[in-house]
Scaffold this active site. Structure first.
Site, PDB file in Angstrom:
ATOM      1  N   GLY A   1       0.801  -1.230   0.000  1.00 23.72           N
ATOM      2  CA  GLY A   1       0.000   0.000   0.000  1.00 23.72           C
ATOM      3  C   GLY A   1       0.826   1.269   0.000  1.00 23.72           C
ATOM      4  O   GLY A   1       0.378   2.307   0.503  1.00 23.72           O
TER       5      GLY A   1
ATOM      6  N   HIS B   1       0.027   1.732 -13.030  1.00 23.74           N
ATOM      7  CA  HIS B   1       0.755   0.571 -13.550  1.00 23.74           C
ATOM      8  C   HIS B   1       2.239   0.939 -13.573  1.00 23.74           C
ATOM      9  O   HIS B   1       2.590   2.067 -13.952  1.00 23.74           O
ATOM     10  CB  HIS B   1       0.243   0.249 -14.964  1.00 23.74           C
TER      11      HIS B   1
HETATM   12  C1  GRF Z   1       3.233  -0.762  -7.659  1.00 21.22           C
HETATM   13  O1  GRF Z   1       4.339  -0.873  -8.495  1.00 21.22           O
HETATM   14  C2  GRF Z   1       2.011  -0.431  -8.470  1.00 21.22           C
HETATM   15  O2  GRF Z   1       2.308   0.211  -9.651  1.00 21.22           O
HETATM   16  C3  GRF Z   1       1.440  -1.760  -8.761  1.00 21.22           C
HETATM   17  O3  GRF Z   1       1.635  -2.480  -7.574  1.00 21.22           O
HETATM   18  C4  GRF Z   1       2.892  -2.102  -7.030  1.00 21.22           C
HETATM   19  C5  GRF Z   1       2.827  -2.082  -5.539  1.00 21.22           C
HETATM   20  O4  GRF Z   1       2.078  -1.018  -5.078  1.00 21.22           O
HETATM   21  N1  GRF Z   1       0.126  -1.646  -9.293  1.00 21.22           N
HETATM   22  P1  GRF Z   1       1.946  -0.571  -3.569  1.00 21.22           P
HETATM   23  O5  GRF Z   1       3.312  -0.413  -2.969  1.00 21.22           O
HETATM   24  O6  GRF Z   1       1.162  -1.652  -2.837  1.00 21.22           O
HETATM   25  O7  GRF Z   1       1.201   0.726  -3.651  1.00 21.22           O
END
Ligand code: GRF
Length: 294
Positions: free
Chosen positions: A95, A194
């Site tokens: 997150g 993404h």
């Molecule tokens: C990130 O690279 C995001 O782009 C992808 O999931 C990854 C992890 O995201 N969709 P987060 O650290 O849980 O926000």
């Protein structure tokens, strides 16, 4: 007339209470968040107190004048806090993007509030952070392995639309496909991030480290995050914003991931701020344009 002014004052008081009860849950957040919240609390408290003082001044002027003498005050002048746009943030992992968006809200850069955090993984870092901040959490979809409660698609649409009055849905590291009925419930109001430059390196199965491995393997010299609107497919919705970072021939997928993630935490809050501010217009051919705030 006096009665209507008094009623209004009560409303101002009531809104102060709502404000306090909302933020009183925050002290369980990180120290930084707590400090930021206190700053916001003080600012908003001053504004609310100003409202009460204005309302009280009006009240006494009416009370001290006779019924025949006093002319009705302009109640429109008494400003009360407006309802902020509400976000639901969907997470499946740590997150970090959700935290970046939450931090931007606390700093006043995104003028919105997070009404709920939704996850398919109730134990993930994003959900834990939301709970520590007192943000309601929902599980969607119903976990296949059982064990904990969850919502089906009709229930999540109902919960977001009716119970939590959510205006915008923000996917932040959420890995499941969003079903068409949920997409349809938030037209031009649902974003995803993404970790690659779409339309390349996207689609089913292309998430997290897989994207960065494919980037390194391809030999491209640039990559970066893409923020896009969500449609019924993986990563095919209209692109709203992108950032570019270099890919060096000696990079590992981890090196690239770290460089991209830093930019995700910049571009996503900017895009969400534009969305809630209404700073996005649409070309006739369906391409969104994000306008700067200045
Ligand atoms: C990130 O690279 C995001 O782009 C992808 O999931 C990854 C992890 O995201 N969709 P987060 O650290 O849980 O926000």
């Amino acid at each position: 007339m006096m009665w209507s002014v008094k009623r209004h004052i009560h409303k101002v008081h009531a809104e102060n209470c709502t404000f306090f009860s909302h933020y009183s849950t925050v002290p369980q957040c990180s120290t930084t968040s707590r400090i930021q919240n206190i700053g916001i609390l003080n600012k908003s408290l001053k504004q609310c107190l100003k409202n009460v003082v204005t309302a009280n001044a009006l009240d006494s002027s009416i009370i001290s004048s006779t019924g025949t003498k006093s002319s009705p005050p302009n109640l429109v002048e008494i400003t009360t806090p407006q309802k902020l746009p509400s976000l639901a943030v969907f997470v499946s992992g740590s997150g970090s993007n959700f935290k970046a968006i939450h931090a931007a809200i606390l700093e006043g850069k995104i003028k919105a509030e997070i009404a709920a955090v939704v996850s398919d993984v109730p134990s993930c870092g994003g959900v834990q952070y939301a709970q520590a901040c007192g943000i309601p959490t929902l599980t969607y979809p119903i976990p296949k392995k059982g064990g904990s409660e969850g919502l089906n698609v009709e229930q999540i649409v109902e919960a977001l639309k009716v119970k939590h009055s959510v205006d915008y849905v923000i996917l932040a590291g959420y890995l499941k496909l969003i079903p068409s009925s949920l997409v349809a419930a938030y037209p031009r109001a649902m974003l995803n991030i993404h970790p690659g430059l779409l339309p390349s390196f996207g689609g089913k199965g292309m998430y997290g480290e897989r994207v960065h491995k494919a980037v390194v393997a391809s030999g491209v010299r640039f990559t970066g995050p893409s923020v896009h609107f969500v449609d019924e497919e993986f990563d095919t919705g209209a692109i709203l914003a992108q950032r570019v970072v270099p890919v060096y021939p000696t990079d590992t997928a981890k090196d690239v991931a770290a460089r991209v993630l830093k930019q995700e935490h910049v571009v996503y809050p900017e895009a969400v701020a534009a969305l809630v501010d209404g700073r996005i217009t649409w070309r006739d051919d369906g391409i969104p344009i994000m306008w700067s705030a200045h």
